[in-house]
Enzyme design. Structure first.
Site, PDB file in Angstrom:
ATOM      1  N   HIS A  25       0.824  -1.219   0.000  1.00 44.68           N
ATOM      2  CA  HIS A  25       0.000   0.000   0.000  1.00 44.68           C
ATOM      3  C   HIS A  25       0.858   1.269   0.000  1.00 44.68           C
ATOM      4  CE1 HIS A  25      -3.697  -2.186   0.420  1.00 44.68           C
ATOM      5  NE2 HIS A  25      -3.373  -2.703   1.589  1.00 44.68           N
ATOM      6  N   ASP A  53      -2.396 -10.651  -2.328  1.00 42.93           N
ATOM      7  CA  ASP A  53      -2.969 -10.118  -1.091  1.00 42.93           C
ATOM      8  C   ASP A  53      -4.433  -9.766  -1.389  1.00 42.93           C
ATOM      9  OD1 ASP A  53      -1.874  -8.477   1.643  1.00 42.93           O
ATOM     10  OD2 ASP A  53      -3.706  -7.682   0.745  1.00 42.93           O
TER      11      ASP A  53
HETATM   12 ZN    ZN Z   1      -4.036  -7.111   2.615  1.00 45.44          ZN
HETATM   13 ZN    ZN Z   2      -3.679  -8.025  -4.501  1.00 44.54          ZN
END
Ligand code: ZN
Ligand code: ZN
Ligand code: ZN
Length: 579
Positions: free
Chosen positions: A302, A338
């Protein structure tokens, strides 16, 4: 009234788990200043940057919409309905619910961090015993009591190894592991009403599982830890971001966003995590290691050019990709499984044709954190098609849909791209039992996906840990992945999987967009579309039968209700008995 209706329907759809993530419009600088004015700052703030380079107007609008929707998905907003949250208060990172007089004794699950009432001894959500030994023995610990002695565990391992022994095709010691205990020092200082799911125990549980299975130490070898340099980080992040992260080392604790914490050790841990990933990339690309696994935290996907968010400080996968390029790699594939979209990784590479980013994640029209990652975000500025988003439209997604997407999107595009180095952003929060992801991928599914990616780039594969918050699930999943890296067979036949209707729809949506950039997908799209009608006919009968039993795994449904219940009762006094 309209707002209330929206909230209710969202809750009915089971989206409460999103609330742990909150998108903040604060820059890291602002967040830090809010916390600790003592350090001072030049006051210059770059502002949220994810749209700055996006050329496409609709893309920008969509992101803005998604961001607005994110605003609706916080603990704070839940309480807003109860009139406990002041909307005008922007600095809410130290917000706590009002205390009431009723005291209810609760405990937090060692395994999944979720809260339970004191009169139950097994976690409502994951079934773990109140005093589970998960931290000591990883997933080899019994979920039913803490009284399992080492002898019983050894016996269990022998049994497991007996089963696996027959599946081993080749085995050598050339899988490199990146791990350093100093990354365990990064933890949340402030006691909130709920333990933070991104906690040091995650690495400890995986390490315990690997040790108990004789994999590490044992079959894999460690690489020495090294802190990433400022110069290396600057290939990925802005100088301001790097300095902001460094500043946190001088403060007891601070927050980049309400859910992204730092303590005095966080900057050091983040430098070690990125350094280990860079060195593993070089180790694997040069051929000194057959492949690698980075057992690191804080996670990275992120983290964008200018901001830390979503528990992530530095973008480890991006740092590894650039280290591989410095070592001579020309084309790098990053597959991000993820459960959340890797908005940071996408931002860093969306104009870069030498890095193909493919992400599978829950999206739900932008309602799932972080809101980005729609299928129509496919890269910009001449790098169209070098960003591939596979956005699931619902929770509960399992092995069948992941394998289906791998067969029809990931592998065809990746083979066409022909990478010379492959990185997996391996969050295990799409795993069965994860309290945030609420999906249904099993260790066998992760093993199969690893196996499928292993044929690319001559097996030059680096797996980097991202999220994943059920200790038992992440331990068994990571162990299954490393066993494939070591040469074991994944042990399941992907031909036996039938995708869900929603899964096929998502794959068709992605193919329709990506076939403009990857011509080989054209025939796949029309084949699949014509099979689609037949497929619906065939599965209709089966689905009716299935629905009578259970539409989703039982724990999943129960988990939603239970989590909601606890969430809405979270303003009661909480006594922590968990870790
Ligand atoms: Zn995650
Ligand atoms: Zn992902
Ligand atoms: Zn639990």
């Amino acid at each position: 009234m309209a707002r209330e209706t929206f909230q209710m329907s969202r809750l009915a759809n089971g989206e409460a788990e999103n609330s742990l993530h909150k998108q903040s419009d604060q820059t890291p600088h602002q967040a830090l200043n809010g916390r600790c004015t003592k350090l001072g700052s030049d006051g210059s703030t770059a502002g949220p940057c994810c749209d700055e380079n996006g050329g496409e107007v609709s893309h920008v609008i969509c992101k803005k919409k998604a961001r607005q929707q994110q605003k609706e998905m916080t603990f704070q907003d839940m309480y807003n309905n109860q009139g406990l949250f002041d909307e005008n208060d922007d600095e809410d990172s130290d917000w706590e619910p009002a205390q009431e007089h009723v005291e209810v004794v609760k405990w937090f699950c060692n395994n999944c961090t979720m809260v339970n009432l004191d009169d139950v001894i097994h976690c409502d959500i994951c079934g773990e015993h109140k005093e589970s030994g998960i931290l000591k023995h990883g997933f080899f610990a019994s979920p039913f009591s803490q009284d399992v002695g080492p002898a019983e565990i050894e016996l269990e391992i022998k049994e497991r190894n007996k089963d696996l022994g027959s599946q081993i095709s080749t085995s050598n010691s050339s899988t490199a592991i990146g791990f350093d205990e100093r990354m365990l020092l990064h933890s949340e200082v402030e006691m909130k009403t709920h333990p933070h799911p991104e906690r040091p125990d995650r690495l400890q549980a995986i390490a315990a599982s690997l040790a108990t299975a004789g994999i590490f130490p044992g079959k894999c070898y460690p690489i020495p830890a090294r802190e990433i340099t400022k110069e290396e980080l600057q290939m990925v992040h802005s100088l301001e971001h790097i300095e902001t992260v460094e500043l946190t080392g001088q403060i007891l604790y601070s927050y980049f966003t309400p859910d992204t914490y730092a303590n005095q050790h966080s900057a050091h841990a983040a430098r070690l995590a990125a350094g280990l990933c860079a060195d593993l990339a070089k180790e694997v690309f040069s051929g000194r290691a057959k492949n690698g696994f980075a057992l690191v935290r804080p996670p990275g996907h992120h983290a964008g050019v200018r901001q830390a968010m979503g528990f992530c400080l530095h973008n480890n996968a991006a740092v590894a990709a650039l280290a591989a390029q410095v070592a001579g790699a020309k084309k790098i594939l990053i597959v991000d499984w993820d459960v959340h979209h890797g908005n940071g990784t996408q931002e860093i590479f969306e104009q870069n044709k030498s890095v193909l980013y493919i992400s599978l994640h829950r999206h739900e029209g932008g309602k799932f954190y972080p809101g980005t990652g729609a299928a129509h975000e496919f890269g910009t500025m001449g790098a169209e098609g070098y960003c591939v988003n596979i956005p699931w439209s619902r929770g509960g997604v399992g092995d069948n849909d992941y394998i289906f997407a791998f067969q029809h999107v990931v592998l065809p595009i990746a083979s066409d791209f022909a990478p010379d180095f492959t990185i997996i952003s391996a969050g295990f929060d799409a795993a069965r039992g994860d309290p945030l992801g609420c999906c249904d991928v099993t260790p066998a599914g992760y093993a199969q996906m690893t196996h499928m990616l292993n044929i690319l780039s001559g097996g030059k594969l680096l797996v980097i840990l991202e999220g994943g918050y059920n200790l038992r699930s992440i331990s068994s999943s990571a162990t299954a992945v490393i066993k494939v890296l070591l040469g074991e067979s994944p042990g399941c036949n992907p031909e036996n999987f039938l995708p869900s209707k929603a899964g096929v729809q998502t794959v068709l949506e992605v193919l329709k967009i990506q076939m403009n950039f990857w011509p080989a997908l054209g025939s796949k799209y029309s084949d699949l579309q014509s099979q689609w009608g037949m497929y619906c006919m065939k599965t209709k009968k089966k689905q009716i039968k299935k629905r009578r039993r259970a539409a989703a795994p039982l724990w999943w449904k129960w988990g939603q209700k239970s989590f909601l219940y606890h969430l809405l009762n979270g303003h009661l006094h909480v006594k922590s008995k968990g870790c």
